[in-house]
Design a protein around this motif. Structure first.
Motif, PDB file in Angstrom:
ATOM      1  N   SER A 140       0.847  -1.195   0.000  1.00 50.24           N
ATOM      2  CA  SER A 140       0.000   0.000   0.000  1.00 50.24           C
ATOM      3  C   SER A 140       0.875   1.235   0.000  1.00 50.24           C
ATOM      4  CB  SER A 140      -0.911  -0.018   1.234  1.00 50.24           C
ATOM      5  OG  SER A 140      -0.146   0.247   2.386  1.00 50.24           O
ATOM      6  N   GLY A 141       0.254   2.390   0.258  1.00 53.92           N
ATOM      7  CA  GLY A 141       1.016   3.627   0.295  1.00 53.92           C
ATOM      8  C   GLY A 141       1.885   3.725   1.539  1.00 53.92           C
ATOM      9  N   GLY A 142       1.546   2.945   2.557  1.00 53.15           N
ATOM     10  CA  GLY A 142       2.285   3.029   3.809  1.00 53.15           C
ATOM     11  C   GLY A 142       3.052   1.763   4.164  1.00 53.15           C
ATOM     12  N   GLY A 167       3.890   1.837  -2.715  1.00 55.09           N
ATOM     13  CA  GLY A 167       2.962   2.886  -3.144  1.00 55.09           C
ATOM     14  C   GLY A 167       3.555   4.276  -2.965  1.00 55.09           C
ATOM     15  N   ASP A 171       4.055   7.196  -5.671  1.00 51.89           N
ATOM     16  CA  ASP A 171       3.575   8.568  -5.492  1.00 51.89           C
ATOM     17  C   ASP A 171       4.708   9.583  -5.684  1.00 51.89           C
ATOM     18  OD1 ASP A 171       1.040   7.586  -5.008  1.00 51.89           O
ATOM     19  OD2 ASP A 171       1.282   7.560  -2.832  1.00 51.89           O
ATOM     20  N   PRO A 182      -3.223  10.435  -6.097  1.00 50.88           N
ATOM     21  CA  PRO A 182      -2.115   9.495  -5.905  1.00 50.88           C
ATOM     22  C   PRO A 182      -1.514   9.034  -7.234  1.00 50.88           C
ATOM     23  CG  PRO A 182      -4.219   8.434  -5.434  1.00 50.88           C
ATOM     24  CD  PRO A 182      -4.526   9.861  -5.723  1.00 50.88           C
ATOM     25  N   GLY A 184       0.141   6.170  -8.166  1.00 52.77           N
ATOM     26  CA  GLY A 184       0.140   4.781  -8.628  1.00 52.77           C
ATOM     27  C   GLY A 184      -0.721   4.543  -9.853  1.00 52.77           C
ATOM     28  N   PRO A 185      -2.003   4.904  -9.776  1.00 52.79           N
ATOM     29  CA  PRO A 185      -2.881   4.667 -10.925  1.00 52.79           C
ATOM     30  C   PRO A 185      -2.395   5.397 -12.178  1.00 52.79           C
ATOM     31  CG  PRO A 185      -4.156   5.274  -8.973  1.00 52.79           C
ATOM     32  CD  PRO A 185      -2.718   5.461  -8.620  1.00 52.79           C
ATOM     33  N   ASP A 188       0.718   3.626 -13.644  1.00 57.12           N
ATOM     34  CA  ASP A 188       0.257   2.353 -14.196  1.00 57.12           C
ATOM     35  C   ASP A 188      -0.392   2.575 -15.569  1.00 57.12           C
ATOM     36  OD1 ASP A 188      -0.400  -0.306 -14.426  1.00 57.12           O
ATOM     37  OD2 ASP A 188      -1.882  -0.322 -12.806  1.00 57.12           O
ATOM     38  N   GLY A 269      -3.586  -1.045  -1.516  1.00 57.91           N
ATOM     39  CA  GLY A 269      -3.940  -0.250  -2.698  1.00 57.91           C
ATOM     40  C   GLY A 269      -3.135  -0.558  -3.947  1.00 57.91           C
ATOM     41  N   VAL A 270      -1.868  -0.941  -3.776  1.00 54.93           N
ATOM     42  CA  VAL A 270      -1.017  -1.224  -4.945  1.00 54.93           C
ATOM     43  C   VAL A 270      -1.432  -2.548  -5.606  1.00 54.93           C
ATOM     44  CG1 VAL A 270       1.388  -1.372  -5.744  1.00 54.93           C
ATOM     45  CG2 VAL A 270       0.823   0.101  -3.838  1.00 54.93           C
ATOM     46  N   ALA A 272      -3.922  -2.945  -7.065  1.00 52.39           N
ATOM     47  CA  ALA A 272      -4.602  -2.554  -8.308  1.00 52.39           C
ATOM     48  C   ALA A 272      -3.650  -2.601  -9.490  1.00 52.39           C
ATOM     49  CB  ALA A 272      -5.149  -1.133  -8.174  1.00 52.39           C
ATOM     50  N   ASN A 273      -2.365  -2.649  -9.217  1.00 50.42           N
ATOM     51  CA  ASN A 273      -1.356  -2.539 -10.275  1.00 50.42           C
ATOM     52  C   ASN A 273      -1.437  -3.681 -11.283  1.00 50.42           C
ATOM     53  OD1 ASN A 273       1.779  -3.051 -11.107  1.00 50.42           O
ATOM     54  ND2 ASN A 273       1.221  -0.905 -10.974  1.00 50.42           N
ATOM     55  N   THR A 300      -8.207  -1.765  -1.082  1.00 48.73           N
ATOM     56  CA  THR A 300      -7.915  -0.462  -0.484  1.00 48.73           C
ATOM     57  C   THR A 300      -8.585  -0.403   0.889  1.00 48.73           C
ATOM     58  OG1 THR A 300      -9.789   0.445  -1.659  1.00 48.73           O
ATOM     59  CG2 THR A 300      -7.655   0.718  -2.699  1.00 48.73           C
ATOM     60  N   ASP A 301      -8.279   0.668   1.640  1.00 47.41           N
ATOM     61  CA  ASP A 301      -8.759   0.727   3.013  1.00 47.41           C
ATOM     62  C   ASP A 301     -10.283   0.685   3.090  1.00 47.41           C
ATOM     63  OD1 ASP A 301      -6.194   0.768   3.809  1.00 47.41           O
ATOM     64  OD2 ASP A 301      -6.128   2.898   4.340  1.00 47.41           O
TER      65      ASP A 301
HETATM   66  O1  KG4 Z   1      -4.117   0.909   0.528  1.00 48.07           O
HETATM   67  P1  KG4 Z   1      -4.217   2.290  -0.016  1.00 48.07           P
HETATM   68  O2  KG4 Z   1      -5.519   2.721  -0.636  1.00 48.07           O
HETATM   69  O3  KG4 Z   1      -3.915   3.354   1.093  1.00 48.07           O
HETATM   70  C1  KG4 Z   1      -2.891   3.163   2.033  1.00 48.07           C
HETATM   71  O4  KG4 Z   1      -1.735   3.464   1.699  1.00 48.07           O
HETATM   72  O5  KG4 Z   1      -3.222   2.688   3.145  1.00 48.07           O
HETATM   73  O6  KG4 Z   1      -3.024   2.460  -1.071  1.00 48.07           O
HETATM   74  C2  KG4 Z   1      -2.804   3.671  -1.745  1.00 48.07           C
HETATM   75  C3  KG4 Z   1      -1.544   3.522  -2.568  1.00 48.07           C
HETATM   76  C4  KG4 Z   1      -1.065   4.836  -3.151  1.00 48.07           C
HETATM   77  O7  KG4 Z   1       0.314   4.973  -2.894  1.00 48.07           O
HETATM   78  C5  KG4 Z   1      -1.344   4.662  -4.642  1.00 48.07           C
HETATM   79  O8  KG4 Z   1      -0.452   5.389  -5.454  1.00 48.07           O
HETATM   80  C6  KG4 Z   1      -1.168   3.171  -4.824  1.00 48.07           C
HETATM   81  O9  KG4 Z   1      -1.755   2.622  -3.663  1.00 48.07           O
HETATM   82  N1  KG4 Z   1      -1.817   2.649  -6.022  1.00 48.07           N
HETATM   83  C7  KG4 Z   1      -1.174   2.070  -7.049  1.00 48.07           C
HETATM   84  C8  KG4 Z   1      -2.139   1.742  -8.033  1.00 48.07           C
HETATM   85  N2  KG4 Z   1      -3.361   2.127  -7.543  1.00 48.07           N
HETATM   86  C9  KG4 Z   1      -3.147   2.673  -6.313  1.00 48.07           C
HETATM   87  N3  KG4 Z   1       0.135   1.802  -7.217  1.00 48.07           N
HETATM   88  C10 KG4 Z   1       0.498   1.211  -8.377  1.00 48.07           C
HETATM   89  N4  KG4 Z   1      -0.360   0.885  -9.363  1.00 48.07           N
HETATM   90  C11 KG4 Z   1      -1.682   1.135  -9.239  1.00 48.07           C
HETATM   91  N5  KG4 Z   1      -2.528   0.798 -10.227  1.00 48.07           N
END
Ligand code: KG4
Ligand code: ZN
Length: 336
Positions: A140-142, A167, A171, A182, A184-185, A188, A269-270, A272-273, A300-301
């Motif tokens: 995830s982002g964290g 993540g 970002d 953010p 990531g999407p 991607d 969240g990642v 989704a990649n 995601t959360d």
């Molecule tokens: O789990 P999350 O919704 O929130 C937390 O970090 O808890 O994850 C968000 C992270 C962000 O850093 C975003 O850039 C990443 O997930 N993210 C992706 C993709 N979709 C979201 N990273 C890579 N590819 C994606 N398709």
């Protein structure tokens, strides 16, 4: 009637509440996010997130109860599960205080849940009868961890990032490339039309353990683009994405080789990649095991995963006491 658990999640920018039954059926899952307030800052602003939770949590809980056909003033539930860490302290405290108040008012127990353990329960919400053990790549982002679960609630952290989360690297690189937040999407999406071989980027942490690192990769992208001014954004995105996926999948493969399991899952969240999803599917096929790629709403959360973990905890452990405090740095490895 089946025993129901109300889940509450407020560790970051999502304000979420959900009702889940003892067989992990999701009766309701309501999610509001304050992400629009943070976009201009390129990251979540803790003070704003906390304030948003105070304004949003009450209505979100009420909606989750009504959608689950429960009386919002006196719901017939077994108990309440609330994320008590890790996360932003001010945000965690809003959810935790609310959970205590509801528990007191309704005369039900509550239990503090580790947010990362919550993520590990997400695959169960779609496959309650999945086969154990399970290997999960939580990205995830964290957070970025490789976790082996012998059974629900039994987890061993095999490896994790020693610096940035995957993540977070996405970002930061997106911001460097002038893409949105953010990132990531965006990366991607843009990477789909780029050439992954355009830039030579390093692969770090290629050792025999399961740990990961992404901060060097981020720096390498900055250096490479400074050196090659004319390289297309799509090519940078594709090269970066290939490097991230390769690093993650290499360690995941190692984990599968040395710790046999019945299934492999993606969470966070990642998940989704597109490169990661394809890579995990391929690994599952190669090892002849099940691939669990939960729908994005569960990756995601959300509060359904917290309620699911709570269903398990309330059944097997004692409930939390009213002096439970939020633990902003609570490690998954410290969950007993
Ligand atoms: O789990 P999350 O919704 O929130 C937390 O970090 O808890 O994850 C968000 C992270 C962000 O850093 C975003 O850039 C990443 O997930 N993210 C992706 C993709 N979709 C979201 N990273 C890579 N590819 C994606 N398709
Ligand atoms: Zn999360």
């Amino acid at each position: 009637m089946m025993a129901l658990v109300l889940g509450i999640e407020t560790s970051c920018d999502e304000t979420a509440a959900s009702v889940v039954d003892e067989e992990f059926h999701v009766l309701s899952s309501v999610i509001e996010s304050s992400i629009d307030q943070h976009r201009a800052f390129g990251g979540v602003v803790p003070e704003l997130a906390g304030r948003a939770h105070v304004a949003t949590l009450g209505p979100v809980v009420r909606r989750a109860l009504i959608e689950a056909a429960l009386d919002p003033l006196d719901p017939d539930i077994l108990g309440i599960a609330v994320t008590s860490g890790p996360g932003l302290i001010g945000s965690l405290l809003v959810g935790l205080s609310a959970a205590k108040a509801y528990a007191l008012a309704w005369g039900v127990p509550f239990v503090g849940i580790n947010h990362l353990e919550g993520h590990l329960f997400a695959p169960l919400l779609e496959h309650p009868d999945l086969e154990w053990p399970l290997m999960t790549l939580l990205v995830s982002g964290g957070h970025t961890l490789i976790v082996r679960q012998g059974a629900p609630g039994e987890h061993v952290v095999l490896g994790e990032t020693i610096d940035d989360a995957a993540g977070e690297a996405y970002d930061k690189v997106a911001r460097w490339l002038g893409l949105g937040y953010p990132g990531g999407p965006e990366i991607d999406r843009v990477a789909q039309s780029g050439a992954a071989a355009a830039l030579t980027l390093p692969r770090s942490m290629t050792g025999e353990d399961y740990d990961l690192s992404f901060s060097g990769l981020k720096t390498a992208v900055v250096r490479a683009t400074e050196k090659h001014h004319d390289v297309a954004v799509a090519d940078v995105a594709a090269s970066f994405q290939a490097a991230v996926a390769e690093q993650l999948l290499r360690k995941l493969r190692r984990a599968l080789e040395h710790h046999p399991v019945k299934g492999v899952a993606l969470a966070g969240g990642v998940a989704a990649n597109t490169a990661l999803r394809a890579g995990v599917r391929a690994l599952a096929q190669e090892f002849g095991i099940e691939a669990h790629l939960p729908t994005m709403a569960l990756c995601t959360d959300n509060a359904a995963m917290i309620a699911a973990a709570g269903t398990y905890r309330l059944r097997h452990d004692t409930a939390s006491n009213y002096d439970l405090s939020a633990r902003p740095n609570w490690q998954l490895a410290d969950v007993s």
